[in-house]
Design a protein around this motif. Structure first.
Motif, PDB file in Angstrom:
ATOM      1  N   ILE A   1      34.871  70.516 -27.003  1.00  0.00           N
ATOM      2  CA  ILE A   1      34.821  71.396 -28.179  1.00  0.00           C
ATOM      3  C   ILE A   1      34.011  70.750 -29.297  1.00  0.00           C
ATOM      4  O   ILE A   1      33.207  71.404 -29.959  1.00  0.00           O
ATOM      5  CB  ILE A   1      36.247  71.767 -28.634  1.00  0.00           C
ATOM      6  CG1 ILE A   1      36.888  72.655 -27.573  1.00  0.00           C
ATOM      7  CG2 ILE A   1      36.226  72.474 -29.984  1.00  0.00           C
ATOM      8  CD1 ILE A   1      38.356  72.929 -27.765  1.00  0.00           C
TER       9      ILE A   1
ATOM     10  N   SER B   1      43.547  76.437 -27.366  1.00  0.00           N
ATOM     11  CA  SER B   1      42.344  76.271 -26.533  1.00  0.00           C
ATOM     12  C   SER B   1      42.736  75.587 -25.232  1.00  0.00           C
ATOM     13  O   SER B   1      42.368  74.439 -24.979  1.00  0.00           O
ATOM     14  CB  SER B   1      41.302  75.442 -27.281  1.00  0.00           C
ATOM     15  OG  SER B   1      40.999  76.048 -28.503  1.00  0.00           O
TER      16      SER B   1
ATOM     17  N   CYS C   1      43.195  73.121 -33.662  1.00  0.00           N
ATOM     18  CA  CYS C   1      42.836  73.500 -32.301  1.00  0.00           C
ATOM     19  C   CYS C   1      43.713  72.705 -31.323  1.00  0.00           C
ATOM     20  O   CYS C   1      43.696  71.476 -31.333  1.00  0.00           O
ATOM     21  CB  CYS C   1      41.365  73.171 -32.099  1.00  0.00           C
ATOM     22  SG  CYS C   1      40.717  73.735 -30.544  1.00  0.00           S
TER      23      CYS C   1
ATOM     24  N   ILE D   1      35.424  80.273 -28.844  1.00  0.00           N
ATOM     25  CA  ILE D   1      36.137  79.866 -30.066  1.00  0.00           C
ATOM     26  C   ILE D   1      35.804  80.827 -31.211  1.00  0.00           C
ATOM     27  O   ILE D   1      36.693  81.294 -31.923  1.00  0.00           O
ATOM     28  CB  ILE D   1      35.776  78.415 -30.441  1.00  0.00           C
ATOM     29  CG1 ILE D   1      36.281  77.446 -29.359  1.00  0.00           C
ATOM     30  CG2 ILE D   1      36.374  78.044 -31.796  1.00  0.00           C
ATOM     31  CD1 ILE D   1      35.795  76.026 -29.518  1.00  0.00           C
TER      32      ILE D   1
END
Ligand SMILES: [Zn+2]
Length: 203
Positions: free
Chosen positions: A98, A147, A87, A197
């Motif tokens: 996250i 992200s 990520c 996500i």
């Protein structure tokens, strides 16, 4: 700064240092400096010790550029985390957001900034080339999840990474659309973030 000559020079110096922090205006810097002086015995020593420790003991993880105290951060040391799912985040606050969403079980890569053509921030001012070099050398199928904030700088960085990766072992996905343009990941609630996500799309 106004009233500068009314205070002892060492307090002014402290105010000036605090004033350099993001979100700390001159009034807040004055208030913080004066409240530090009023703290009980031992507070300033502990503050100085903490500042010295983060200056000398904290470094960047060899694998993911997260902050750590040894060669690898705690996430990279965790063998239960999937090394084939990476990520990519702008900064540590996004990583924390996250992690708090609880949905991601892979590893991270922290860019420490986004490419910003309008503000003269080049790829070399971030860790983005390090990421591309690392991924162009992987030999197992790896998913890269971009992200990044939904801003023009986030988009510019995503496009740069996509153009720079020449390794067919790496597939790129992006957070699900629907995040408001200009939104900051670390201000999103955990549910919105985990859904973005989980519903990620191929880039
Ligand atoms: Zn790491």
């Amino acid at each position: 700064m106004e009233n500068q000559n009314l205070l002892p020079v060492f307090i002014d110096k402290l105010i000036n240092q605090l004033n350099k922090l993001p979100g700390i205006g001159s009034k807040t810097a004055q208030r913080l400096a004066l409240s530090i002086l009023k703290k009980p015995d031992g507070y300033i020593e502990n503050l100085v010790d903490s500042l010295n420790k983060v200056n000398t003991e904290v470094r960047l993880c060899n694998e993911c550029q997260n902050y750590c105290e040894s060669d690898l951060c705690l996430i990279c040391q965790n063998e239960k985390r999937n090394p084939n799912s990476i990520c990519v985040v702008e900064d540590i606050l996004d990583l924390i957001a996250i992690e708090n969403s609880g949905v991601f079980k892979g590893k991270y890569f922290v860019l420490h900034g986004l490419i910003s053509p309008l503000n003269g921030v080049l790829p070399s001012n971030t860790k983005v080339d390090l990421l591309c070099k690392k991924l162009n050398n992987v030999c197992t199928p790896t998913e890269l999840i971009l992200s990044l904030n939904s801003t023009s700088d986030g988009d510019a960085t995503c496009h740069y990474i996509n153009e720079s990766l020449k390794n067919e072992m790496v597939s790129i996905s992006k957070l699900a659309s629907g995040l408001p343009f200009g939104s900051d990941l670390d201000y999103l609630d955990s549910r919105t973030l985990s859904q973005a996500i989980e519903n990620r799309k191929s880039f």
